[in-house]
Motif scaffolding. Structure first.
Motif, PDB file in Angstrom:
ATOM      1  N   THR A  36       0.836  -1.198   0.000  1.00 22.84           N
ATOM      2  CA  THR A  36       0.000   0.000   0.000  1.00 22.84           C
ATOM      3  C   THR A  36       0.869   1.246   0.000  1.00 22.84           C
ATOM      4  OG1 THR A  36      -0.174  -0.279   2.407  1.00 22.84           O
ATOM      5  CG2 THR A  36      -2.028  -1.024   1.057  1.00 22.84           C
ATOM      6  N   LYS A  37       0.389   2.286  -0.621  1.00 18.02           N
ATOM      7  CA  LYS A  37       1.137   3.531  -0.795  1.00 18.02           C
ATOM      8  C   LYS A  37       0.410   4.645  -0.054  1.00 18.02           C
ATOM      9  CE  LYS A  37       3.104   2.138  -5.247  1.00 18.02           C
ATOM     10  NZ  LYS A  37       2.605   0.742  -5.164  1.00 18.02           N
ATOM     11  N   ASN A 295      -4.938   2.750   0.158  1.00 16.92           N
ATOM     12  CA  ASN A 295      -3.929   3.585  -0.488  1.00 16.92           C
ATOM     13  C   ASN A 295      -4.434   5.021  -0.457  1.00 16.92           C
ATOM     14  OD1 ASN A 295      -1.913   1.602  -1.960  1.00 16.92           O
ATOM     15  ND2 ASN A 295      -3.966   0.791  -2.290  1.00 16.92           N
TER      16      ASN A 295
END
Length: 321
Positions: A36-37, A295
């Protein structure tokens, strides 16, 4: 793809159920072990070039603005400025309304429409909304055991044992839920028209307190235009933040970053504090974020630390430390 096209694509991604819009990988704060960002943001009033430039230099990627009433045209000018700086105005904080007050209901509904229009101008994909608040005699935070009808969200009990002393609170909560559902259903077309999600925040408004109840309220609408704006520190006195994250799952559109230090001698009490200085287990929260596939932006709210320390602390949180 220019930024306007990017945001239109992002809105489409939200419609099909994404937790938040697609993020440009070149600006994501991430470490190799996380898929995940997450992006870093702070909260401002009306965005200024100087503020956004300073924040970018400290490693932030965007801002959430409290200037919800400026309208589309003024907000669009701010978006153009933010584009020039290389920052995103990702969210608009409408915050408190009082849908359970008949005298102000229509004005509050109209104000949310204005916030949605402003958000579109800013290029934001969500607004933060607290539909209403209520009160009365309630259980202590650690005593809440809410029983509700999943089809209607009407509450029958809020604690173990005799609930007669909580009757007025239960009645007020059920009324607030009914009018909030009606108002939010009526606002979905405006949210869809502007391509902006209404993010319902968990806050000390004495409503939808427990993880399962808050998630049930958000999911009740079965609409991509109503999602949860989860504040990590707000409900620590009721349950662990990760429990809310797992309950909401894909229905989280944004996250606020705060911390809360529990008083071990008095259950359910404590104080807000600087991030990574309280009772939130940040590595566990980071794993929960990863597990549900969120995200998006992590926006710090409040705190007295200088912004460079906030940025460094948020880097550690994003790294799972």
């Amino acid at each position: 793809m220019n930024r306007r096209d990017f945001l239109h694509t992002a809105a489409a991604a939200t419609v099909v159920g994404a937790a938040s819009f697609t993020l440009p990988t070149q600006v994501c704060a991430e470490t190799p072990q996380w898929k995940t960002k997450l992006l870093k943001a702070l909260i401002c009033g009306e965005p200024s070039e100087q503020v956004l430039t300073n924040w970018k230099a400290l490693g932030f990627h965007g801002a959430e603005t409290t200037a919800w009433s400026v309208g589309f045209e003024k907000a669009e000018k701010a978006r153009i400025m933010a584009d020039r700086v290389g920052m995103q105005i990702h969210s608009v904080m409408r915050a408190w309304t009082n849908f359970n007050n008949p005298n102000s209901l229509q004005g509050d509904i109209d104000s949310v429409v204005t916030a949605l229009e402003s958000a579109k101008g800013y290029g934001a994909n969500a607004i933060l909304l607290v539909p209403c608040r209520t009160g009365g005699t309630m259980p202590q935070p650690h005593e809440f055991r809410i029983e509700f009808d999943p089809d209607t969200l009407m509450v029958s009990k809020v604690a173990d044992g005799d609930n007669s002393r909580y009757a007025a609170y239960i009645e007020a909560q059920n009324y607030a839920t009914k009018v909030s559902i009606e108002a939010l259903k009526g606002l979905i077309p405006a949210a869809e028209k502007n391509g902006v999600v209404i993010g319902i925040e968990n806050v000390w408004n004495n409503l939808w307190i427990t993880p399962d109840f808050f998630a049930a309220f958000v999911k009740y609408f079965r609409s991509p235009w109503i999602q949860g704006y989860f504040d990590i520190g707000n409900h620590v006195k009721y349950a662990k933040p990760e429990e809310y994250i797992y309950a909401l799952g894909k229905d989280i559109i944004k996250m606020h970053v705060k911390d809360f230090r529990l008083n071990e001698k008095q259950p359910g009490t404590g104080n807000f504090c600087e991030i990574r200085a309280g009772s939130v287990n940040w590595p566990v929260v980071r794993k929960a974020i990863e597990d549900v596939g969120y995200n998006g932006f992590m926006t710090i709210e409040g705190g007295g630390d200088p912004n460079d320390k906030k940025s460094a602390d948020l880097d550690l949180i994003i790294a799972g430390k």
